[in-house]
Design an enzyme around this catalytic site. Sequence first.
Site, mmCIF file in Angstrom:
data_model
loop_
_atom_site.group_PDB
_atom_site.id
_atom_site.type_symbol
_atom_site.label_atom_id
_atom_site.label_comp_id
_atom_site.label_asym_id
_atom_site.label_seq_id
_atom_site.Cartn_x
_atom_site.Cartn_y
_atom_site.Cartn_z
ATOM 1 N N ARG A 164 25.911 41.702 49.241
ATOM 2 C CA ARG A 164 26.009 42.206 47.865
ATOM 3 C C ARG A 164 24.889 43.206 47.687
ATOM 4 O O ARG A 164 23.715 42.860 47.700
ATOM 5 C CB ARG A 164 25.888 41.050 46.870
ATOM 6 C CG ARG A 164 25.906 41.470 45.419
ATOM 7 C CD ARG A 164 27.314 41.728 44.955
ATOM 8 N NE ARG A 164 27.333 41.833 43.505
ATOM 9 C CZ ARG A 164 27.778 42.899 42.862
ATOM 10 N NH1 ARG A 164 28.257 43.923 43.525
ATOM 11 N NH2 ARG A 164 27.763 42.930 41.550
ATOM 12 N N GLY A 165 25.234 44.475 47.572
ATOM 13 C CA GLY A 165 24.261 45.565 47.562
ATOM 14 C C GLY A 165 23.152 45.435 46.552
ATOM 15 O O GLY A 165 21.987 45.651 46.873
ATOM 16 N N ASP A 196 21.822 42.901 45.291
ATOM 17 C CA ASP A 196 20.891 41.811 45.586
ATOM 18 C C ASP A 196 19.924 42.159 46.714
ATOM 19 O O ASP A 196 18.768 41.760 46.682
ATOM 20 C CB ASP A 196 21.647 40.549 46.041
ATOM 21 C CG ASP A 196 22.443 39.887 44.927
ATOM 22 O OD1 ASP A 196 22.279 40.297 43.767
ATOM 23 O OD2 ASP A 196 23.211 38.967 45.235
ATOM 24 N N ARG A 208 20.108 45.305 49.176
ATOM 25 C CA ARG A 208 20.108 46.578 49.905
ATOM 26 C C ARG A 208 18.706 47.116 50.199
ATOM 27 O O ARG A 208 18.430 47.596 51.281
ATOM 28 C CB ARG A 208 20.903 47.638 49.157
ATOM 29 C CG ARG A 208 21.054 48.925 49.970
ATOM 30 C CD ARG A 208 21.877 49.986 49.265
ATOM 31 N NE ARG A 208 23.203 49.571 48.907
ATOM 32 C CZ ARG A 208 24.264 49.557 49.713
ATOM 33 N NH1 ARG A 208 24.127 49.929 50.962
ATOM 34 N NH2 ARG A 208 25.437 49.179 49.280
ATOM 35 N N GLY A 229 33.661 60.852 50.103
ATOM 36 C CA GLY A 229 35.082 61.164 50.019
ATOM 37 C C GLY A 229 35.968 60.160 50.733
ATOM 38 O O GLY A 229 37.174 60.162 50.547
ATOM 39 N N GLU A 267 35.905 41.338 51.800
ATOM 40 C CA GLU A 267 35.259 41.430 53.110
ATOM 41 C C GLU A 267 35.215 40.074 53.800
ATOM 42 O O GLU A 267 35.574 39.958 54.971
ATOM 43 C CB GLU A 267 33.833 41.972 52.982
ATOM 44 C CG GLU A 267 33.748 43.446 52.779
ATOM 45 C CD GLU A 267 32.314 43.930 52.637
ATOM 46 O OE1 GLU A 267 31.358 43.204 52.978
ATOM 47 O OE2 GLU A 267 32.135 45.081 52.176
#
Length: 191
Positions: A18-19, A21, A23, A51, A85
């Site tokens: 979870r980014g 939390d 990254r 993109g 995921e």
Amino acid sequence: MASSSKPGRIYDVFLSFRGTDLRNNFLGHLYKALDKSGVYTFLDSEELRKGDEISPVLMKAIEQSCIAIIVFSEDYTSSQWCLEEVAKIMECKEQTDLTVLPVFYKVDPREVRGGRQSYGKALSKHESKFGKDSEKVKRWKKALFSAGSLSGWPLSDGDESELIQRIVKEISTHLDRSPLHVVKHPVGIDS
């Protein structure tokens, strides 16, 4: 690019997290340690091109990885992306022998398996959105139960750098990496 140990695989490791939390702290350090060890790791911020459509790229990256590391954190299940995921990772574990290694970052594995505390609250929100008998939510719960039942690394208040080194060592063992022998005085190589 390091070559993967399983034919047809592009990435050595896929990182699911979870980014918001993780990254910029634990995950950033883990990614750098893996990269420094020559482990070719899929990290969305590094591998996704501007993109690109996110979902198909992530699902394909999971399929093309030898190992998936799932970093379960407090808000992991609040993200539908993370749940998709983990479901895809567990599907690949069953179908293509993907190695799955969970990290329980300040969460108890029982919380992941049983939908307790923050996991239970997030899953309840998803049930109210998609319906209690939604196949999507059932698939997510099954995947969380399976992933939470795997042996992994718990981290509550320990030394993160020590854990990262243990993870890198385990990954290297799984990938069967052995250091190359280099002669003491190589001939014909420019300094």
